[in-house]
Design a protein around this motif. Sequence first.
Motif, short mmCIF file in Angstrom:
data_model
loop_
_atom_site.label_atom_id
_atom_site.label_comp_id
_atom_site.label_asym_id
_atom_site.label_seq_id
_atom_site.Cartn_x
_atom_site.Cartn_y
_atom_site.Cartn_z
N GLN A 1 0.85 -1.18 0.00
CA GLN A 1 0.00 0.00 0.00
C GLN A 1 0.90 1.25 0.00
N ASP A 2 0.32 2.41 -0.18
CA ASP A 2 1.05 3.65 -0.47
C ASP A 2 2.22 3.92 0.47
N GLY A 3 2.09 3.55 1.75
CA GLY A 3 3.14 3.84 2.72
C GLY A 3 4.28 2.85 2.72
N GLY A 4 4.21 1.80 1.90
CA GLY A 4 5.26 0.79 1.85
C GLY A 4 5.26 -0.05 3.11
N ARG A 5 6.30 -0.85 3.23
CA ARG A 5 6.47 -1.70 4.41
C ARG A 5 7.96 -1.91 4.64
N PRO A 6 8.48 -1.55 5.85
CA PRO A 6 7.77 -1.04 7.02
C PRO A 6 7.31 0.41 6.81
N GLN A 7 6.24 0.77 7.52
CA GLN A 7 5.74 2.13 7.45
C GLN A 7 6.37 3.01 8.53
N MET A 8 6.39 4.31 8.23
CA MET A 8 6.91 5.27 9.19
C MET A 8 6.16 5.16 10.52
N ASN A 9 6.91 5.18 11.60
CA ASN A 9 6.38 5.21 12.97
C ASN A 9 5.63 3.94 13.34
N ARG B 1 8.32 -2.78 -1.66
CA ARG B 1 8.05 -1.61 -2.50
C ARG B 1 6.55 -1.39 -2.68
N VAL B 2 6.20 -0.15 -2.96
CA VAL B 2 4.81 0.23 -3.18
C VAL B 2 4.30 -0.36 -4.49
N ALA B 3 3.02 -0.69 -4.53
CA ALA B 3 2.43 -1.40 -5.66
C ALA B 3 2.60 -0.64 -6.97
N ALA B 4 3.15 -1.32 -7.95
CA ALA B 4 3.33 -0.79 -9.31
C ALA B 4 3.45 -1.96 -10.27
N THR C 1 -5.88 -4.47 -0.07
CA THR C 1 -5.31 -3.64 1.00
C THR C 1 -5.50 -4.24 2.39
N PHE C 2 -6.75 -4.59 2.70
CA PHE C 2 -7.04 -5.15 4.03
C PHE C 2 -7.68 -6.52 3.91
N PHE C 3 -7.23 -7.43 4.76
CA PHE C 3 -7.90 -8.72 4.83
C PHE C 3 -9.14 -8.64 5.71
N SER C 4 -9.07 -7.83 6.79
CA SER C 4 -10.21 -7.73 7.69
C SER C 4 -10.22 -6.35 8.34
N ASP C 5 -11.31 -6.06 9.04
CA ASP C 5 -11.45 -4.78 9.73
C ASP C 5 -10.65 -4.72 11.02
N GLN C 6 -10.07 -5.84 11.44
CA GLN C 6 -9.37 -5.87 12.72
C GLN C 6 -7.90 -5.48 12.62
N VAL D 1 -6.61 -14.78 -10.45
CA VAL D 1 -6.90 -13.59 -9.66
C VAL D 1 -5.87 -13.48 -8.54
N LEU D 2 -5.11 -12.39 -8.53
CA LEU D 2 -4.07 -12.15 -7.54
C LEU D 2 -4.39 -10.87 -6.79
N PHE D 3 -4.07 -10.85 -5.50
CA PHE D 3 -4.25 -9.65 -4.69
C PHE D 3 -2.93 -8.89 -4.58
N THR D 4 -3.04 -7.55 -4.48
CA THR D 4 -1.87 -6.68 -4.36
C THR D 4 -2.24 -5.48 -3.51
N HIS D 5 -1.29 -4.52 -3.35
CA HIS D 5 -1.54 -3.25 -2.65
C HIS D 5 -1.85 -3.53 -1.17
N PHE D 6 -1.01 -4.33 -0.51
CA PHE D 6 -1.28 -4.77 0.87
C PHE D 6 -0.86 -3.72 1.89
N ASN D 7 -1.76 -3.44 2.83
CA ASN D 7 -1.36 -2.61 3.97
C ASN D 7 -0.30 -3.37 4.77
N HIS D 8 0.53 -2.62 5.51
CA HIS D 8 1.62 -3.26 6.26
C HIS D 8 1.10 -4.25 7.30
N THR D 9 -0.18 -4.11 7.71
CA THR D 9 -0.77 -4.98 8.73
C THR D 9 -1.42 -6.24 8.15
N ASN D 10 -1.47 -6.36 6.85
CA ASN D 10 -2.21 -7.45 6.22
C ASN D 10 -1.52 -8.79 6.46
N PRO D 11 -2.23 -9.79 6.98
CA PRO D 11 -1.60 -11.10 7.24
C PRO D 11 -1.21 -11.84 5.97
#
Length: 545
Positions: free
Chosen positions: A40-48, A65-68, A229-234, A267-277
Amino acid sequence: MPAALPRFSWALPLLFWGCSVLPNGGAIGEGAFHILGTAQDGGRPQMNCTKECCAEMAKANQKERVAALGVRGERGWMLVDATPDAPSQVAAMAEMPAAILLTHAHIGHYLGLAHLGREAAGTHKQQVWCSNRMAKFLRGNGPWNQLVELGQIELRIMEAGVSYSPIPGVSVVPFEVPHRDEYSDTFAFSISAGGERLFYVPDIDAWDELSFDLIQIANTHDTLLLDGTFFSDQELPGRDMSLIPHPRVGVTMDLLEETVGSTGTRVLFTHFNHTNPLWQSHSPQSREVRRRGFGVAQQGTLPAFRKPEPDPIAPVENYRLVWSDEFDGSEIDFSKWEVRRENGKHGKCTIRRDCSVLDGKGNLVLTTRLSEDGPESGMISTDGFSEWTYGLFEARIQFEKAPGHHGAFWLQSDEYGKVKDDLKASGSEIDICEYFGVPVSLSHNIHWNAYQSKEKAHVGMKIGLVQSKPNPEESFRTYSYLWTPTESVFFVDGKETWRTQEGLSHHPEYIILSVLVSEWESKQIIPADFPDSMLVDWVRVFQLS
């Protein structure tokens, strides 16, 4: 629906030899499509971020790296989204991109343009393809307007539903998708390259807000690379997730699982938030994705993939696809079709080119309309391009609604009617399906010998009384014709409706798709019923293997 295909997992490690390598391990080799980042936009690891999902990577000085996406053409390559990681992503491709496509104006998708300025690469007229609203944002805000004013980037405007070729050998059709459009609208891209079709949508709010059918997209593409981006709301406790809407991975799988199982679409998933399992390949969530037939995108070259060809809808064996048109894109493929009798008469109608168009949603639209000069309509054929003797002919159609308007899927030859009763020399007219705006009017017909002659012959079968549900004008149905040297067999939605040996052609014939108002139907015509349209999802021709 075709028989279920075996499920595949696309999250396997990719190994390449003699390739460029992305900084965190993905290999760039031969092929059309290259995943240059999946974060996702902030990459991984994310700031702070001091959580476990980031801390171990930071300690090991690793980075996702950020999704491209990189896409190679016949000459050069194009970059989809200029991310903050653009320098290392371009380095992995070993040369500057010939074109850059932007999906939207969120930080992970355009900040990399800064590296094109005179403080860095100092490019000259680097092509940047984007929406009109995105272009206005870049022209109207610094520092991006400086790139434009100094000629370091050259903006190329794209419209949704229109096909473009940013580099040789690659075609792109943008689709507008709903997202938090504070500064620009948001595009997804249908990309054709190297004989494959890929649909790329890294950012979207929700699938149920689309102006097009995602199932149709899945049916007509080999690979879908989708927002995961997110697997779940948690994943972000304490954050209001409604402020960062994305379809959760489970929602997307629920929507597409049947299609993936029946068509073999990757079908492939991308653009993962740093918290995504899904970052952990052995997590229960990753195992669930693979179990359900989906995959997790990884940096590197996507293995070439063409999903299996569609099976016939009619219950036949040993027939293979030899020709098709899925009516994707924004314009009719006039290397396959002609406008039949353009500006001439068909029944009471004058045939007009702009009465046969694509709607940008995967359908051919044939329209009847009323002008000052009378009714006008659409008709196209494969005459001059493709014709066949024997085979299975299928089309998925939603017919027009107005009584007296006449939609048809039919076959004919240029020699029709020239030699009396000689169906090898002249062939016959085979009306695979005809519809006159009333459910009970659905019929199959075969004609031979010259029109308006005493010898004119006809056999037919009205099937509307038994095949009127679902209503042919309210839903798509599949109409099939099996033409063999010994008989004609007709089907609706895979069920046989008529079989005959009369009027059997032994002459090459071409396909015609038409809607019109005929002389004998004119008494039913009501001006208020215009315009009216017949939709065709696809046409396919199969022949014996």
